[in-house]
Design a protein around this motif. Structure first.
Motif, PDB file in Angstrom:
ATOM      1  N   SER A 147       0.741  -1.268   0.152  1.00  0.00           N
ATOM      2  CA  SER A 147       0.052   0.038  -0.131  1.00  0.00           C
ATOM      3  C   SER A 147       0.915   1.417  -0.130  1.00  0.00           C
ATOM      4  CB  SER A 147      -0.751   0.362   1.162  1.00  0.00           C
ATOM      5  OG  SER A 147      -1.890  -1.163   1.268  1.00  0.00           O
ATOM      6  N   ARG A 150       0.201   5.908   0.065  1.00  0.00           N
ATOM      7  CA  ARG A 150      -1.029   6.816   0.213  1.00  0.00           C
ATOM      8  C   ARG A 150      -0.249   8.002  -0.342  1.00  0.00           C
ATOM      9  NH1 ARG A 150      -3.079  10.442   5.380  1.00  0.00           N
ATOM     10  NH2 ARG A 150      -5.420  10.717   4.809  1.00  0.00           N
ATOM     11  N   HIS A 208      -6.212  13.254  -0.793  1.00  0.00           N
ATOM     12  CA  HIS A 208      -5.189  11.854  -0.838  1.00  0.00           C
ATOM     13  C   HIS A 208      -5.810  10.676  -1.569  1.00  0.00           C
ATOM     14  CE1 HIS A 208      -3.876  13.612   3.076  1.00  0.00           C
ATOM     15  NE2 HIS A 208      -5.031  13.825   3.513  1.00  0.00           N
ATOM     16  N   GLN A 221      -5.272   6.866  -1.236  1.00  0.00           N
ATOM     17  CA  GLN A 221      -4.948   5.330  -0.659  1.00  0.00           C
ATOM     18  C   GLN A 221      -5.092   4.351  -1.467  1.00  0.00           C
ATOM     19  OE1 GLN A 221      -3.929   5.005   2.684  1.00  0.00           O
ATOM     20  NE2 GLN A 221      -3.605   2.800   1.971  1.00  0.00           N
TER      21      GLN A 221
END
Length: 125
Positions: free
Chosen positions: A17, A19, A80, A82
């Protein structure tokens, strides 16, 4: 002079992941929509996710649905992205974009008037 500044890119293994963040500053008017685009060498810039800032309505490219989430922090003028369950095909230069009018919808490059400098995302297999 307004600017969009992205941060949060980097290298990650598949399944990981990241961000991304984009901070808008110096604009004398509010943005009607903001979005994330990505581009790899030799290909056109493609829309990843977009949001109408007043309503919070969002749109995602089919390739990222269920894995990426776009959000905004209005108090901080920050957008943002994600990104979860990353795949090697997500590797690209990611751009933040914004527009006070968003005349052609969330997904089209021509809707956006202002662009960040880009942040690189690299996903290894």
């Amino acid at each position: 002079q307004g600017q969009l500044v992205e941060s949060g890119g980097g290298s990650v293994q598949a399944g990981g992941s990241l961000r991304l963040s984009c901070t808008a500053s110096g604009y004398s008017y509010s943005m009607y929509c903001m979005g994330w685009f990505r581009q790899v060498p030799g290909k056109e810039r493609e829309g990843v996710a977009g949001i109408y800032t007043k309503t919070g309505s969002t749109k995602y490219a089919d390739s990222v649905k269920g894995r990426f989430t776009i959000s905004q922090d209005n108090a901080k003028n920050t957008l943002h992205l994600q990104m979860n369950s990353l795949k090697p095909e997500d590797t690209a230069l990611y751009y933040c974009a914004a527009s006070p009018w968003c005349s052609s919808g969330l997904s089209r490059v021509e809707s956006y008037n202002y662009w960040g400098q880009g942040t690189q995302v690299t996903v290894s297999s």
